[in-house]
Motif scaffolding. Structure first.
Motif, mmCIF file in Angstrom:
data_model
loop_
_atom_site.group_PDB
_atom_site.id
_atom_site.type_symbol
_atom_site.label_atom_id
_atom_site.label_comp_id
_atom_site.label_asym_id
_atom_site.label_seq_id
_atom_site.Cartn_x
_atom_site.Cartn_y
_atom_site.Cartn_z
ATOM 1 N N SER A 8 0.821 -1.216 0.000
ATOM 2 C CA SER A 8 0.000 0.000 0.000
ATOM 3 C C SER A 8 0.853 1.263 0.000
ATOM 4 C CB SER A 8 -0.927 0.006 1.224
ATOM 5 O OG SER A 8 -0.190 0.260 2.414
ATOM 6 N N ARG A 9 2.145 1.138 0.330
ATOM 7 C CA ARG A 9 3.031 2.301 0.387
ATOM 8 C C ARG A 9 3.876 2.462 -0.870
ATOM 9 N NH1 ARG A 9 4.805 2.293 6.767
ATOM 10 N NH2 ARG A 9 2.761 1.616 7.522
ATOM 11 N N ARG A 10 3.624 1.638 -1.842
ATOM 12 C CA ARG A 10 4.351 1.771 -3.097
ATOM 13 C C ARG A 10 4.059 3.125 -3.744
ATOM 14 N NH1 ARG A 10 3.833 -4.316 -5.811
ATOM 15 N NH2 ARG A 10 5.597 -5.199 -4.627
ATOM 16 N N ARG A 11 5.093 3.675 -4.377
ATOM 17 C CA ARG A 11 4.980 4.998 -4.981
ATOM 18 C C ARG A 11 4.496 4.885 -6.420
ATOM 19 N NH1 ARG A 11 8.297 7.802 -1.288
ATOM 20 N NH2 ARG A 11 7.758 6.791 0.674
ATOM 21 N N PRO A 12 3.740 5.858 -6.858
ATOM 22 C CA PRO A 12 3.245 5.809 -8.241
ATOM 23 C C PRO A 12 4.384 5.906 -9.241
ATOM 24 C CG PRO A 12 2.792 7.946 -7.226
ATOM 25 C CD PRO A 12 3.283 7.060 -6.136
ATOM 26 N N GLY A 13 4.188 5.255 -10.380
ATOM 27 C CA GLY A 13 5.152 5.364 -11.466
ATOM 28 C C GLY A 13 6.264 4.344 -11.447
ATOM 29 N N ILE A 14 6.264 3.408 -10.487
ATOM 30 C CA ILE A 14 7.305 2.390 -10.410
ATOM 31 C C ILE A 14 6.682 1.016 -10.660
ATOM 32 C CG2 ILE A 14 9.045 1.285 -8.948
ATOM 33 C CD1 ILE A 14 9.383 3.871 -7.455
ATOM 34 N N GLU A 15 7.262 0.265 -11.588
ATOM 35 C CA GLU A 15 6.766 -1.069 -11.920
ATOM 36 C C GLU A 15 7.365 -2.085 -10.940
ATOM 37 O OE1 GLU A 15 7.848 -1.725 -15.957
ATOM 38 O OE2 GLU A 15 6.764 0.024 -16.703
ATOM 39 N N TYR A 16 6.849 -2.092 -9.747
ATOM 40 C CA TYR A 16 7.425 -2.934 -8.704
ATOM 41 C C TYR A 16 7.413 -4.415 -9.075
ATOM 42 C CZ TYR A 16 7.358 1.064 -5.498
ATOM 43 O OH TYR A 16 7.588 2.274 -4.896
ATOM 44 N N ASP A 17 6.391 -4.841 -9.773
ATOM 45 C CA ASP A 17 6.279 -6.265 -10.081
ATOM 46 C C ASP A 17 7.197 -6.699 -11.208
ATOM 47 O OD1 ASP A 17 4.393 -6.625 -8.087
ATOM 48 O OD2 ASP A 17 2.713 -6.153 -9.423
ATOM 49 N N SER A 18 7.935 -5.748 -11.807
ATOM 50 C CA SER A 18 8.861 -6.115 -12.879
ATOM 51 C C SER A 18 10.319 -5.889 -12.479
ATOM 52 C CB SER A 18 8.544 -5.323 -14.154
ATOM 53 O OG SER A 18 8.784 -3.933 -13.968
ATOM 54 N N VAL A 19 10.577 -5.767 -11.172
ATOM 55 C CA VAL A 19 11.966 -5.690 -10.705
ATOM 56 C C VAL A 19 12.687 -6.954 -11.158
ATOM 57 C CG1 VAL A 19 13.456 -5.723 -8.661
ATOM 58 C CG2 VAL A 19 11.474 -4.204 -8.741
ATOM 59 N N PRO A 20 13.883 -6.835 -11.740
ATOM 60 C CA PRO A 20 14.608 -8.029 -12.203
ATOM 61 C C PRO A 20 14.737 -9.083 -11.119
ATOM 62 C CG PRO A 20 15.691 -6.043 -12.998
ATOM 63 C CD PRO A 20 14.614 -5.589 -12.066
ATOM 64 N N GLN A 21 14.612 -10.333 -11.529
ATOM 65 C CA GLN A 21 14.622 -11.428 -10.574
ATOM 66 C C GLN A 21 15.897 -11.452 -9.748
ATOM 67 O OE1 GLN A 21 11.942 -13.349 -10.034
ATOM 68 N NE2 GLN A 21 13.046 -14.209 -8.277
ATOM 69 N N SER A 22 17.017 -11.041 -10.339
ATOM 70 C CA SER A 22 18.292 -11.059 -9.617
ATOM 71 C C SER A 22 18.317 -10.084 -8.449
ATOM 72 C CB SER A 22 19.437 -10.730 -10.582
ATOM 73 O OG SER A 22 19.305 -9.397 -11.082
ATOM 74 N N LEU A 23 17.399 -9.105 -8.443
ATOM 75 C CA LEU A 23 17.404 -8.051 -7.433
ATOM 76 C C LEU A 23 16.227 -8.118 -6.472
ATOM 77 C CD1 LEU A 23 18.319 -5.154 -9.880
ATOM 78 C CD2 LEU A 23 19.860 -6.229 -8.246
#
Length: 645
Positions: free
Chosen positions: A188-203
């Motif tokens: 719920s605290r995620r910021r707008p404009g960031i594709e959190y679900d597409s962060v590279p798997q290595s990270l």
């Protein structure tokens, strides 16, 4: 579909009874959220307040105290009785209106309560009911599914275990996959404009979001408060490339690069953007003992470097504080306490491994990518992320390290004397002067210095003139390895930095410390906006490197000057009248973000050459948030800036 439950303390046996049982069951069954029904608590508080008023008369403070505390008590209790489930309470329901409303008494207390609760249960508390959707007690599965289409969890009032079980059976939150994702409070605290679900798997495993328990430790740096939307923490060059690939999809957001987070000017944190933190890349390896060649990761601190080099009888000059990270200093300059004896930090750099904006991993040296290697030494923040630095270090034995305290009633004379003594000092002696606002007409002065000689008699001889610029009040002079100087720095623990606000600093190079400059500097210090003023002695080995050998062009300056204050405008008013004394500035200690500062830092021929390198290695200007060298500048705006100057 994510489902949650709403519990009313007044109808569930209070916080010590059925409320806890139902919350634990909701967590056990994999539901997303437990919401304390604040309106029910407020109703109960109002009844208690009415009874008290009947006995004691008007007491609005007592009513507010009861209304505010009940929801917090319930949520805090549930946080202690459960382990991971998100907990919701709406602040507006708690205080009766927006907590930012100036008419709300004790709103700072409410804000502090929210902060304290977050510290006790990090990443689990939600205080805005916009994060969920309310459904009626008897909502059907179809109705719940329709409400969940908006992507928010649906919260249903319950008062029995069977009702919790019904919701668990309907919810996908009961699956193993769902349990592995971040809690709802964190999401719920995620910021707008960031594709959190597409962060590279290595990270993914090491990434830190605003709702994560470790967020406080990575949000700020040493001096600057921050609130980034995502911190990526790569451990290898390939993971750095993965992080930059993600950043290239988010060029609408600020991008910060961090090694240890001590930079005054560096944007190693931001608000709402992405930070790539290479602090875990901190290995220190001896490559060639005969040539004294070492390879150092950007996340190592100079304290760690000096400790690793000491057993070999070596040292690498850095700044004046061992907690600073290698990455920032190794690309900016490095004006340190061994400067006059051994030169800048960048003068010892023989190669740098970098990840470029397009993800390529290259090695730059005098033979490989020589123009990039030139640019990195003085303006490196604009061209890539350094993943390893190869230095040729010096043989340095015991040194004399001095910390002297003095006071004077005539700061102009003390500065003048300091300038003369530095100009006459042998190159083995480097001394920095620090002062600030006067106190009852007296200025306190602190001198930090190193004499690169183990002989106590020579050390005393070198330092004695400096001790006479004022009345000596404190002295500590020791013979120690360089590691002993750097080793006094505090280590950054798992709690991270706790900087706040934005540092306000001005920096310049001073060709000569004249009596006129000393007089003007005294006037600056008398006015009050400057609380920290430092002169770093240069010359010696620093001046022996040709000005065009690196992108650090100000080789012949006698001093580097820094002034810090609390307000940009006030600092500019007292700093600008001194500009005619200066010749350039050191970007590491400058926080004035105006583009014309680049013209102070880099003469025209140097800046033009840097732009050429930028166009070749970062044409799309990914690295733009730390005194940006724009590869495609607006020439008309640049001309206007020059005319204004």
């Amino acid at each position: 579909m994510e489902l949650g439950v709403a519990l009313n303390p007044s109808e569930s046996g209070g916080v010590s009874g059925r409320l806890v049982e139902l919350a634990r069951l909701a967590e056990e069954r994999g539901l997303a959220l437990v919401v304390v029904d604040s309106s029910g608590a407020a109703d109960r508080a109002q009844n208690k307040s009415d009874t008290k008023l009947g006995r004691e008369g008007d007491s609005s403070d007592a009513h507010l105290r009861t209304a505010v505390m009940d929801p917090w008590t319930a949520v805090a209790w549930l946080a202690g009785k459960t382990g991971r489930i998100s907990l919701g309470v709406h602040l507006q329901d708690v205080v009766g209106s927006s907590p930012s409303d100036a008419s709300v008494p004790y709103r700072s207390v409410v804000a502090k309560a929210a902060e304290s609760l977050e510290a006790l249960a990090p990443g689990r508390i939600i205080t805005d009911s916009a994060a969920w959707v309310n459904a009626p007690h008897d909502a059907s599965a179809e109705e719940l599914a329709a409400l969940a289409e908006g992507g928010r969890p649906v919260v249903v009032p319950v008062d029995s275990a069977s009702e919790v079980e019904r919701l668990a059976a309907l919810s996908e939150a009961g699956s193993v996959a769902s349990r592995r994702q971040r809690p709802l409070a964190a999401r719920s605290r995620r910021r707008p404009g960031i594709e959190y679900d597409s962060v590279p798997q290595s990270l993914v495993d090491d990434a830190v979001e605003p709702g994560d328990p470790g967020y406080r430790g990575v949000a700020s740096n040493y001096l600057r408060g921050g609130a980034p939307g995502l911190v990526l923490r790569p451990k290898t060059a390939q993971e750095v490339a993965d992080a930059l690939s993600f950043a290239r999809r988010h060029t609408h957001l600020p991008l910060g690069i961090r090694s240890a987070g001590h930079g005054v000017s560096g944007r190693s944190t931001n608000k709402g953007g992405i930070v790539v933190d290479v602090g875990r890349m901190n290995a220190i390896t001896v490559l060639d003992a005969t040539e004294r060649l070492v390879r150092i990761g950007p996340g190592a601190t100079w304290k760690q470097v000096s400790a690793a080099l000491h057993p070999h009888g070596w040292a690498l000059g850095s700044g004046d504080y061992g907690g600073v990270g290698v990455g920032g200093l190794a690309t900016a300059g490095g004006i340190g306490l061994l400067g006059r004896a051994h030169g800048l930090t960048i003068d010892h750099l023989r190669a740098v491994e970098m990840v470029l904006a397009d993800g390529r991993h290259i090695r730059a040296s005098a033979e490989e990518h020589p123009e990039l290697f030139w640019a990195v030494r003085g303006a490196g923040a604009n061209f890539g992320v350094g993943t390893a630095f190869e230095f040729q270090v010096d043989e340095v034995g015991q040194v004399g390290y001095a910390q002297l305290g003095l006071f004077t009633t005539d700061i102009a004379q003390a500065l003048t004397d300091f300038g003369k003594i530095v100009s006459q000092a042998p190159r083995d002696t480097t001394v920095f002067l620090i002062t600030g606002r006067p106190r009852q007409g007296n200025w306190n002065i602190q001198l930090l210095g190193i004499v690169d000689n183990p002989d106590p008699d020579i050390i005393v001889e070198r330092l004695t003139p400096f001790a006479q610029i004022g009345t000596l009040t404190q002295q500590q002079v020791v013979v120690t390895p360089y590691a002993g100087v750097m080793g006094s720095a505090a280590d950054v623990g798992p709690e991270g930095h706790s900087g706040f606000g934005d540092p306000v600093s001005r920096s310049a190079f001073l060709p000569e410390l004249t009596s006129e400059f000393a007089r003007d500097a005294a006037d600056l210090l008398r006015t009050g906006p400057v609380y920290f003023f430092e002169l770093r002695a240069m010359g010696g080995a620093i001046a022996e490197v040709p000005a065009d050998a690196t992108a650090f062009p100000h080789r012949t300056s006698a001093f580097q000057v820094t002034a810090m204050g609390g307000n940009h405008d006030n600092l500019n008013k007292v700093w600008d009248p001194l500009r005619h004394h200066f010749d350039g500035l050191y970007l590491s200690f400058e926080t004035d973000p105006r583009p014309e500062r680049l013209h102070d830092a880099f003469p025209p021929q140097v800046l033009n050459r840097l732009r050429e390198v930028k166009r070749r290695y970062d044409p799309d200007n990914l690295f733009r948030d730390n005194f940006n060298i724009d590869p495609h500048p607006d020439l008309s705006a640049t001309s206007a800036d020059a005319r204004e100057k």
